[in-house]
Design a protein around this motif. Sequence first.
Motif, PDB file in Angstrom:
ATOM      1  N   GLY A 135     105.133 -50.658  25.444  1.00  0.00           N
ATOM      2  CA  GLY A 135     106.453 -50.258  25.638  1.00  0.00           C
ATOM      3  C   GLY A 135     106.467 -48.829  24.982  1.00  0.00           C
ATOM      4  N   GLY A 136     105.716 -48.411  24.034  1.00  0.00           N
ATOM      5  CA  GLY A 136     105.674 -46.934  23.825  1.00  0.00           C
ATOM      6  C   GLY A 136     106.464 -46.638  22.596  1.00  0.00           C
ATOM      7  N   TYR A 137     107.230 -47.453  21.962  1.00  0.00           N
ATOM      8  CA  TYR A 137     108.104 -47.228  20.854  1.00  0.00           C
ATOM      9  C   TYR A 137     107.274 -46.711  19.669  1.00  0.00           C
ATOM     10  CZ  TYR A 137     111.662 -49.789  23.495  1.00  0.00           C
ATOM     11  OH  TYR A 137     112.543 -50.098  24.524  1.00  0.00           O
ATOM     12  N   TYR A 138     106.219 -47.488  19.162  1.00  0.00           N
ATOM     13  CA  TYR A 138     105.275 -46.986  18.064  1.00  0.00           C
ATOM     14  C   TYR A 138     104.672 -46.067  18.300  1.00  0.00           C
ATOM     15  CZ  TYR A 138     106.508 -50.833  15.065  1.00  0.00           C
ATOM     16  OH  TYR A 138     107.104 -51.928  14.337  1.00  0.00           O
ATOM     17  N   ASP A 139     103.960 -45.728  19.825  1.00  0.00           N
ATOM     18  CA  ASP A 139     103.416 -44.426  20.033  1.00  0.00           C
ATOM     19  C   ASP A 139     104.349 -43.121  19.814  1.00  0.00           C
ATOM     20  OD1 ASP A 139     100.913 -45.726  20.886  1.00  0.00           O
ATOM     21  OD2 ASP A 139     101.652 -45.846  22.918  1.00  0.00           O
ATOM     22  N   VAL A 140     105.658 -43.361  20.185  1.00  0.00           N
ATOM     23  CA  VAL A 140     106.590 -42.188  20.229  1.00  0.00           C
ATOM     24  C   VAL A 140     107.066 -41.862  18.760  1.00  0.00           C
ATOM     25  CG1 VAL A 140     108.726 -41.400  20.686  1.00  0.00           C
ATOM     26  CG2 VAL A 140     107.286 -42.276  22.511  1.00  0.00           C
ATOM     27  N   SER A 141     107.084 -43.067  18.089  1.00  0.00           N
ATOM     28  CA  SER A 141     107.655 -42.981  16.596  1.00  0.00           C
ATOM     29  C   SER A 141     106.651 -42.279  15.602  1.00  0.00           C
ATOM     30  CB  SER A 141     107.897 -44.305  16.218  1.00  0.00           C
ATOM     31  OG  SER A 141     108.922 -44.500  16.877  1.00  0.00           O
ATOM     32  N   LEU A 142     105.142 -42.717  16.027  1.00  0.00           N
ATOM     33  CA  LEU A 142     104.071 -42.184  15.312  1.00  0.00           C
ATOM     34  C   LEU A 142     104.009 -40.670  15.543  1.00  0.00           C
ATOM     35  CD1 LEU A 142     101.616 -45.152  15.269  1.00  0.00           C
ATOM     36  CD2 LEU A 142     103.162 -44.203  13.450  1.00  0.00           C
ATOM     37  N   ALA A 143     104.051 -40.355  16.864  1.00  0.00           N
ATOM     38  CA  ALA A 143     103.801 -38.807  17.123  1.00  0.00           C
ATOM     39  C   ALA A 143     104.748 -38.256  16.708  1.00  0.00           C
ATOM     40  CB  ALA A 143     104.008 -38.990  18.712  1.00  0.00           C
ATOM     41  N   ALA A 144     106.162 -38.465  16.460  1.00  0.00           N
ATOM     42  CA  ALA A 144     107.022 -37.778  15.774  1.00  0.00           C
ATOM     43  C   ALA A 144     106.909 -37.530  14.326  1.00  0.00           C
ATOM     44  CB  ALA A 144     108.418 -38.523  15.946  1.00  0.00           C
ATOM     45  N   LEU A 145     105.872 -38.124  13.720  1.00  0.00           N
ATOM     46  CA  LEU A 145     105.533 -37.868  12.279  1.00  0.00           C
ATOM     47  C   LEU A 145     104.738 -36.560  12.218  1.00  0.00           C
ATOM     48  CD1 LEU A 145     104.484 -41.434  11.267  1.00  0.00           C
ATOM     49  CD2 LEU A 145     106.594 -40.463  10.734  1.00  0.00           C
ATOM     50  N   ARG A 146     104.121 -36.099  13.146  1.00  0.00           N
ATOM     51  CA  ARG A 146     103.239 -34.815  13.103  1.00  0.00           C
ATOM     52  C   ARG A 146     104.147 -33.754  12.299  1.00  0.00           C
ATOM     53  NH1 ARG A 146     100.711 -35.945  18.456  1.00  0.00           N
ATOM     54  NH2 ARG A 146      98.951 -37.443  17.836  1.00  0.00           N
ATOM     55  N   GLY A 147     103.340 -33.244  11.423  1.00  0.00           N
ATOM     56  CA  GLY A 147     104.166 -32.123  10.437  1.00  0.00           C
ATOM     57  C   GLY A 147     105.240 -32.535   9.789  1.00  0.00           C
ATOM     58  N   LYS A 194     122.117 -49.062   7.046  1.00  0.00           N
ATOM     59  CA  LYS A 194     121.667 -47.572   7.153  1.00  0.00           C
ATOM     60  C   LYS A 194     120.342 -47.287   7.884  1.00  0.00           C
ATOM     61  CE  LYS A 194     120.923 -43.376   4.398  1.00  0.00           C
ATOM     62  NZ  LYS A 194     121.171 -42.900   3.008  1.00  0.00           N
ATOM     63  N   LYS A 195     120.382 -46.669   8.835  1.00  0.00           N
ATOM     64  CA  LYS A 195     119.185 -46.101   9.571  1.00  0.00           C
ATOM     65  C   LYS A 195     118.217 -45.152   8.907  1.00  0.00           C
ATOM     66  CE  LYS A 195     121.343 -47.854  13.959  1.00  0.00           C
ATOM     67  NZ  LYS A 195     122.586 -47.838  13.342  1.00  0.00           N
ATOM     68  N   ILE A 196     117.036 -45.210   8.979  1.00  0.00           N
ATOM     69  CA  ILE A 196     116.149 -44.233   8.629  1.00  0.00           C
ATOM     70  C   ILE A 196     114.961 -44.102   9.407  1.00  0.00           C
ATOM     71  CG2 ILE A 196     116.685 -44.434   6.127  1.00  0.00           C
ATOM     72  CD1 ILE A 196     114.130 -46.079   5.669  1.00  0.00           C
ATOM     73  N   ARG A 197     114.391 -42.974   9.655  1.00  0.00           N
ATOM     74  CA  ARG A 197     113.288 -42.811  10.370  1.00  0.00           C
ATOM     75  C   ARG A 197     111.869 -43.031   9.569  1.00  0.00           C
ATOM     76  NH1 ARG A 197     114.574 -42.313  15.683  1.00  0.00           N
ATOM     77  NH2 ARG A 197     116.145 -40.786  16.286  1.00  0.00           N
ATOM     78  N   ALA A 198     110.888 -43.220  10.338  1.00  0.00           N
ATOM     79  CA  ALA A 198     109.722 -43.645   9.843  1.00  0.00           C
ATOM     80  C   ALA A 198     109.098 -42.714   8.688  1.00  0.00           C
ATOM     81  CB  ALA A 198     108.640 -43.873  10.960  1.00  0.00           C
ATOM     82  N   HIS A 199     109.487 -41.187   8.529  1.00  0.00           N
ATOM     83  CA  HIS A 199     108.853 -40.665   7.845  1.00  0.00           C
ATOM     84  C   HIS A 199     109.633 -40.703   6.366  1.00  0.00           C
ATOM     85  CE1 HIS A 199     112.267 -38.274   9.593  1.00  0.00           C
ATOM     86  NE2 HIS A 199     112.339 -37.748   8.510  1.00  0.00           N
ATOM     87  N   HIS A 200     110.448 -41.656   6.236  1.00  0.00           N
ATOM     88  CA  HIS A 200     111.209 -41.848   5.023  1.00  0.00           C
ATOM     89  C   HIS A 200     110.460 -43.096   4.531  1.00  0.00           C
ATOM     90  CE1 HIS A 200     114.243 -38.789   5.210  1.00  0.00           C
ATOM     91  NE2 HIS A 200     114.775 -39.185   6.283  1.00  0.00           N
ATOM     92  N   LEU A 201     109.797 -43.734   5.048  1.00  0.00           N
ATOM     93  CA  LEU A 201     109.063 -45.056   4.765  1.00  0.00           C
ATOM     94  C   LEU A 201     107.694 -44.703   3.961  1.00  0.00           C
ATOM     95  CD1 LEU A 201     109.004 -47.037   7.964  1.00  0.00           C
ATOM     96  CD2 LEU A 201     110.602 -47.635   5.995  1.00  0.00           C
ATOM     97  N   ASP A 202     107.465 -45.560   3.043  1.00  0.00           N
ATOM     98  CA  ASP A 202     106.142 -45.389   2.138  1.00  0.00           C
ATOM     99  C   ASP A 202     104.905 -45.779   2.981  1.00  0.00           C
ATOM    100  OD1 ASP A 202     107.301 -43.771  -0.315  1.00  0.00           O
ATOM    101  OD2 ASP A 202     108.230 -45.781  -0.617  1.00  0.00           O
ATOM    102  N   VAL A 203     105.298 -46.891   3.642  1.00  0.00           N
ATOM    103  CA  VAL A 203     104.054 -47.691   4.141  1.00  0.00           C
ATOM    104  C   VAL A 203     104.872 -48.040   5.602  1.00  0.00           C
ATOM    105  CG1 VAL A 203     102.658 -49.762   4.198  1.00  0.00           C
ATOM    106  CG2 VAL A 203     103.255 -48.350   2.064  1.00  0.00           C
ATOM    107  N   LEU A 204     104.072 -48.240   6.727  1.00  0.00           N
ATOM    108  CA  LEU A 204     104.661 -48.772   7.841  1.00  0.00           C
ATOM    109  C   LEU A 204     103.509 -49.807   8.318  1.00  0.00           C
ATOM    110  CD1 LEU A 204     106.387 -48.973   9.961  1.00  0.00           C
ATOM    111  CD2 LEU A 204     105.410 -46.911  11.215  1.00  0.00           C
TER     112      LEU A 204
END
Length: 198
Positions: A142-154, A114-124
């Motif tokens: 590669g930009g994977y973490y940059d994009v994933s962290l940017a998607a957390l805004r809001g 089951k896949k979850i997005r970063a905002h469902h994690l308590d700690v990354l």
Amino acid sequence: MSLAQEKSDLRRHFRRARQQLDKHERTRATRAAGRALKRYIRRGRRIGIYWPIGSELRLDGFIQTALQRGAKLYLPYIEKNTLRLWFTPYRADARHAERRRGKSALYIPQFSGKKIRAHHLDVLLVPLVGIDKQGFRLGQGGGYYDVSLAALRGRLQPHTVGVGFACQLCERLPREAHDRQLDAFVCEQGIMRFQTAS
């Protein structure tokens, strides 16, 4: 010098510094960083970890303790044609990987589940090539973490913790608009927490 060239030179510098740690120093540093990371473990807490590439700091001891204490661990999952990461439940045996991502020595096992997005994690826990004293990281490029962290805004955000060796810390890294500050950096010298950049 262009920003891209400057970042490339910095990656080469930090990777060399990390690779030059001798076996005993690396073992000691890995254990010390693992001890510091244990403060993030709580029963039932969802923790995003990473599969180490090359000379990145290994999380073996942390993973073992986290599982024993009842934390739920997740590894990054890369979907084709997107940079935003999913996270799937951790499995210790890479032979059970659904597939591998990357080339040559940089193979990263990808596990089904089951896949979850970063905002469902308590700690990354975030791997890095370099980090500065304000909490901005230099990644593999590669930009994977940059994009994933940017998607957390809001959104509800996990506590983001850069993980590495003290030799990867510098005064200030070049930044771009998409760069996001981490909450902390853990290395063999302990935990460095960052004030939110204004």
